[in-house]
Design a protein around this motif. Structure first.
Motif, mmCIF file in Angstrom:
data_model
loop_
_atom_site.group_PDB
_atom_site.id
_atom_site.type_symbol
_atom_site.label_atom_id
_atom_site.label_comp_id
_atom_site.label_asym_id
_atom_site.label_seq_id
_atom_site.Cartn_x
_atom_site.Cartn_y
_atom_site.Cartn_z
ATOM 1 N N GLN A 118 -6.465 -5.173 1.803
ATOM 2 C CA GLN A 118 -6.533 -4.114 2.810
ATOM 3 C C GLN A 118 -5.156 -3.718 3.327
ATOM 4 O O GLN A 118 -4.344 -4.570 3.709
ATOM 5 N N SER A 161 0.859 -1.169 0.000
ATOM 6 C CA SER A 161 0.000 0.000 0.000
ATOM 7 C C SER A 161 0.901 1.226 0.000
ATOM 8 O O SER A 161 1.866 1.291 0.764
ATOM 9 N N CYS A 184 -10.996 -7.834 -1.953
ATOM 10 C CA CYS A 184 -10.191 -6.620 -1.845
ATOM 11 C C CYS A 184 -8.908 -6.890 -1.073
ATOM 12 O O CYS A 184 -8.753 -7.936 -0.436
ATOM 13 N N GLY A 238 -5.873 0.744 6.738
ATOM 14 C CA GLY A 238 -7.179 0.098 6.603
ATOM 15 C C GLY A 238 -7.817 0.318 5.246
ATOM 16 O O GLY A 238 -8.882 -0.213 4.934
ATOM 17 N N ARG A 239 -7.172 1.100 4.402
ATOM 18 C CA ARG A 239 -7.709 1.413 3.078
ATOM 19 C C ARG A 239 -7.853 0.125 2.272
ATOM 20 O O ARG A 239 -6.963 -0.706 2.282
ATOM 21 N N GLU A 240 -9.007 -0.016 1.588
ATOM 22 C CA GLU A 240 -9.231 -1.225 0.816
ATOM 23 C C GLU A 240 -9.049 -0.977 -0.673
ATOM 24 O O GLU A 240 -9.570 -0.010 -1.231
#
Lengths: 208, 123
Positions: B99, B11, B97, B104-106
């Motif tokens: 994560q 991420s 998805c 916590g962004r999916e």
């Protein structure tokens, strides 16, 4: 597989339905894709059994070709949803199990820390002609960071000296494998000529 | 999305320092046959984050009997290589998805394709 067979095979690859001008979407012709892949495979053995990345894969002609030539896995990276849809359709048609696609912005890929994860990176990057000057070098820099062995790319012959300088700065060896005439047929409404020839270098960058 | 690909993704949301490994939340998983190339698998093993692979396979219910550590003689252990091959290349997340473990962004996965594009305020 012979070059003619590979080209013939790549002719089955579907291309952009409505190419987006600002993303410089032009399909890589089956002939050019075939020549590139054939050389990468036969001369340098950088496809078969290798982990390959295709940056700005579009509808996937290079990825499909790499998969057909038995890449261990070929991962395409593409920003445009519509191109990805066409790519997906192609993968399903060809029934190739060794392809994956990630939707992302190659220009921000640097932050994804994919350093030296791929054996080989292949690409036909945007040239930077549509308010996106310098994008070809961004793609190249990212590709070089991701590759363990080599990067294969197409760049305008007119930028060759500039690229050589950058290659030196980045400590990679640059080899112009071939000069191609990239024939772009009128694909956008504003194109006045039927087709335009752009002189393009097919370059191999070897990572030390 | 194959687990070999997942193993490389992080991420990159602004401010996130350790966005790896991405947690997989899958609603559809498929297993497809892929030709086994032992040399390729052998070469991939030192490159991947083994614990992230185990965690991902386990989360998908496809751990099978993949060990929690790499066998030292892995190069000549065909049985082991076949198990790794299955996990890395044959198990595919089709819908779900990814994560980010920190924010916590999916990131959605649809038709087997993860979408890692960020919004303007996240990059």
């Amino acid at each position: 597989m012979k070059l003619k067979e590979l080209e013939s095979c790549l002719q089955q690859v579907d291309v952009f339905e409505e190419p987006k001008l600002l993303l410089e979407q032009y399909p890589t012709s089956p002939h050019i894709a075939g020549c590139m892949l054939y050389t990468i495979h036969n001369t340098f053995d950088d496809i078969k059994g290798k982990l390959v990345a295709d940056l700005g894969c579009g509808c996937g002609v290079l990825s499909i070709g790499a998969a057909v030539l038995d890449a261990g896995l070929c991962v395409g990276f593409e920003i445009d949803e519509d191109a990805i849809d066409v790519f997906k359709g192609n993968v399903e048609e060809f029934e190739l199990p060794n392809i994956d696609v990630v939707q992302c912005d190659v220009c921000s890929l640097g932050t994804l820390s994919l350093a030296k994860k791929f054996d080989t990176v292949i690409m036909n990057p945007p040239f930077g002609t549509k308010h996106n000057q310098g994008i070809d070098m961004t793609f190249l820099k990212t590709a070089i960071s991701m590759a363990k062995t080599a990067v294969y790319s197409l760049h305008k012959t007119s930028t060759r000296e500039h690229i050589q300088k950058k290659a030196n700065d980045w400590n990679v060896k640059m080899e112009v494998i071939a000069e191609l005439r990239y024939d772009l047929p009128a694909s956008y409404k504003f194109h006045k000529k039927k087709s335009v020839d752009i002189q393009v270098d097919f370059i191999r960058f070897s990572i030390k | 999305m194959k687990l070999l690909t997942h193993n490389m993704l992080t991420s990159h949301v602004k401010g996130v320092t350790k966005g790896y490994p991405l947690l997989i939340k899958a609603t559809e998983v498929k297993v497809n046959e892929v030709d086994f190339n032992p040399q390729f698998i052998s070469r991939m093993i030192p490159k991947i984050e083994w614990s992230a692979l185990i965690q991902a396979a386990e989360g998908l219910g496809h751990l099978q009997d993949l060990p929690s550590a790499v066998a030292p003689d892995f190069e000549s252990n065909e049985d082991f290589l076949r198990k790794v091959h299955r996990a890395l290349l044959e198990v595919e997340v089709i819908e779900g998805c990814l994560q980010c473990p920190e924010s916590g962004r999916e990131f959605p996965i649809s038709r087997g394709i993860p979408n890692m594009l960020l919004n303007e305020d996240e990059s």
